[in-house]
Design an enzyme around this catalytic site. Structure first.
Site, mmCIF file in Angstrom:
data_model
loop_
_atom_site.group_PDB
_atom_site.id
_atom_site.type_symbol
_atom_site.label_atom_id
_atom_site.label_comp_id
_atom_site.label_asym_id
_atom_site.label_seq_id
_atom_site.Cartn_x
_atom_site.Cartn_y
_atom_site.Cartn_z
ATOM 1 N N HIS A 125 0.861 -1.180 0.000
ATOM 2 C CA HIS A 125 0.000 0.000 0.000
ATOM 3 C C HIS A 125 0.899 1.233 0.000
ATOM 4 C CE1 HIS A 125 -2.825 3.003 1.652
ATOM 5 N NE2 HIS A 125 -3.808 2.193 1.315
ATOM 6 N N ASP B 156 2.844 -4.353 8.000
ATOM 7 C CA ASP B 156 1.625 -3.577 7.805
ATOM 8 C C ASP B 156 0.460 -4.551 7.935
ATOM 9 O OD1 ASP B 156 -0.645 -2.373 6.785
ATOM 10 O OD2 ASP B 156 0.270 -1.727 4.906
ATOM 11 N N GLN C 79 -4.742 -5.062 6.691
ATOM 12 C CA GLN C 79 -5.690 -5.988 6.056
ATOM 13 C C GLN C 79 -5.656 -7.382 6.662
ATOM 14 O OE1 GLN C 79 -7.962 -5.049 4.018
ATOM 15 N NE2 GLN C 79 -7.203 -2.970 3.740
ATOM 16 N N LYS D 254 -10.565 -0.959 10.136
ATOM 17 C CA LYS D 254 -10.503 -2.183 9.342
ATOM 18 C C LYS D 254 -10.994 -3.386 10.153
ATOM 19 C CE LYS D 254 -7.919 -0.078 6.091
ATOM 20 N NZ LYS D 254 -8.428 0.325 4.770
ATOM 21 N N CYS E 241 -4.772 2.426 -3.799
ATOM 22 C CA CYS E 241 -3.552 2.957 -3.166
ATOM 23 C C CYS E 241 -2.421 1.942 -3.219
ATOM 24 C CB CYS E 241 -3.832 3.388 -1.716
ATOM 25 S SG CYS E 241 -4.965 4.776 -1.585
#
Length: 421
Positions: A138, A215, A218, A241, A379
């Site tokens: 991302h 990261d 997700q 999220k 993104c």
């Protein structure tokens, strides 16, 4: 017991097997209609919806607990502080951090990565050093490193991706070298849903003494996250999220690293004493929490994590994996549809294109049918370029998604195909 735990536990399906109807009933927004048709919400990767347990926790705080936290001697301040810090403990427990000293509240994944880039990065990087990422990232895990590289003279490198959407681990291994100072990769790709082999990446990186940032934006709602088992040094995720409020997130950092890092933002809360000449900084984690925090957001995040824990992450994973398999099979029956990203291990994202139809047109027609998906580059422009695409259509699932949603999506795409011939 926290003020929101009773509500969260009430939503738990019996036997920790996900009861789709019961879970869906916890999300008031799913009862509304869009353009006269029942809402099908397939944009959870952008922002998940919030259950009543979270909405109630926010209401309780705003109507009966609101005050600024820490150092207040009056009762409201102390109660608000207790609720705020209980949410920090909930977050610690949820990702199995060793201590709440390793849990820093931030606005979201983007701020968490920027914090590491500006504090750890500007302290430890110099000209000639390298940061290794992948082409799956991302923008929030690309741009902060570009900025710190411009400031320090370090170099950003990206490991390639296979046609399936998996990281080329052999190439990644070859790119790890004596100049690598940090590895920063997604746990799950937001554009494709690919689950990266982050434990193997951490093992390879640590063998060279290189710290690893994940990261987790997700991953955290769709996968079991245990930072000790993953053996990562930093882990970042966002509340919105994982069925929580916007504007709140968590940076996990290994305590030894956080202790050595200087503050990034200066001001109230992150200090112990201030004079005109100098200041002494607060203990972890407050050293990195300058200013009045998002108190209601942190409390709502705590409620969201308890809600997910009550359903059971194993149940959510199993449910979403069934939906992904169903969606892959159903979408490929629609003429002209092509899946983008076919890694064997994926989380709750299905990205696709349709011959002769721009993704924005797909999204617009589906919206007229009450179906919400995301279209664009998500993104994640480097991975779009890898596939030679400007954009894809992306359907993403949550714990409240069900087989009927996939059927509505498939029927909607058949209508798109019919309209475009």
């Amino acid at each position: 017991m926290s003020m929101h735990s009773a509500t969260a536990k009430a939503a738990a399906p019996a036997g920790r097997v996900l009861d789709s109807d019961r879970v869906r009933a916890d999300f008031p927004i799913l009862a509304r209609q869009i353009h006269g048709k029942p809402l099908v919400y397939l944009d959870s990767a952008a922002s998940s919806q919030r259950p009543r347990a979270v909405l109630k926790a926010l209401e309780v705080y705003e109507t009966s607990l609101h005050a600024n936290v820490h150092r207040g001697v009056h009762s409201l301040s102390q109660w608000a502080t207790d609720a705020f810090e209980r949410s920090r403990e909930t977050a610690r427990r949820f990702i199995n951090a060793r201590s709440t000293r390793e849990i820093v509240f931030v606005r979201g994944t983007t701020e968490a990565i920027n914090l590491v880039a500006n504090s750890w990065g500007r302290t430890n990087l110099k000209s000639g050093d390298e940061i290794l990422i992948t082409h799956l990232e991302h923008h929030s895990n690309i741009v902060p490193w570009q900025l710190v590289c411009a400031a320090t003279g370090a170099r950003l490198r990206a490991a390639p991706v296979l046609r399936s959407g998996e990281v080329d681990l052999d190439a990644f291994r070859d790119m790890l070298n004596a100049r690598t100072r940090l590895v920063a990769v997604a746990h799950v790709s937001n554009a494709l849903g690919t689950v990266l082999p982050v434990q193997e990446i951490a093992r390879m990186s640590h063998a060279r003494g290189v710290p690893v940032l994940l990261d987790g934006a997700q991953a955290v709602a769709h996968w079991n996250v245990d930072v000790q088992d993953l053996d990562c040094d930093f882990y970042a995720f966002s509340g919105h999220k994982i069925y929580g409020p916007t504007g709140i997130g968590v940076l996990y950092g290994r305590e030894s690293l956080l202790s050595a890092m200087p503050p990034w933002l200066g001001g109230g809360e992150m200090i112990l004493s201030v004079s005109i000449e100098s200041s002494t900084y607060n203990d972890l984690p407050w050293k990195f929490e300058a200013g009045t925090p998002n108190i209601s957001g942190a409390i709502g995040l705590g409620a969201a994590l308890e809600y997910v824990g009550a359903i059971g992450r194993e149940a959510i994973v199993a449910h979403e994996q069934e939906l992904i398999a169903q969606a892959h099979e159903a979408l490929l029956q629609v003429p002209g549809v092509h899946l983008v990203g076919t890694a064997p291990l994926k989380a709750a994202v299905v990205s696709f294109t349709m011959d002769g139809v721009h993704p924005h047109d797909i999204g617009t027609i589906l919206d007229s049918e009450g179906i919400a998906i995301r279209t664009g580059h998500h993104c994640a422009m480097p991975i779009m370029e890898h596939f030679g695409l400007a954009a894809t259509a992306r359907a993403s699932f949550g714990c409240y998604s069900n087989a009927a949603d996939v059927e509505r999506l498939t029927a909607g795409l058949a209508k798109v195909r019919e309209m475009f011939g």
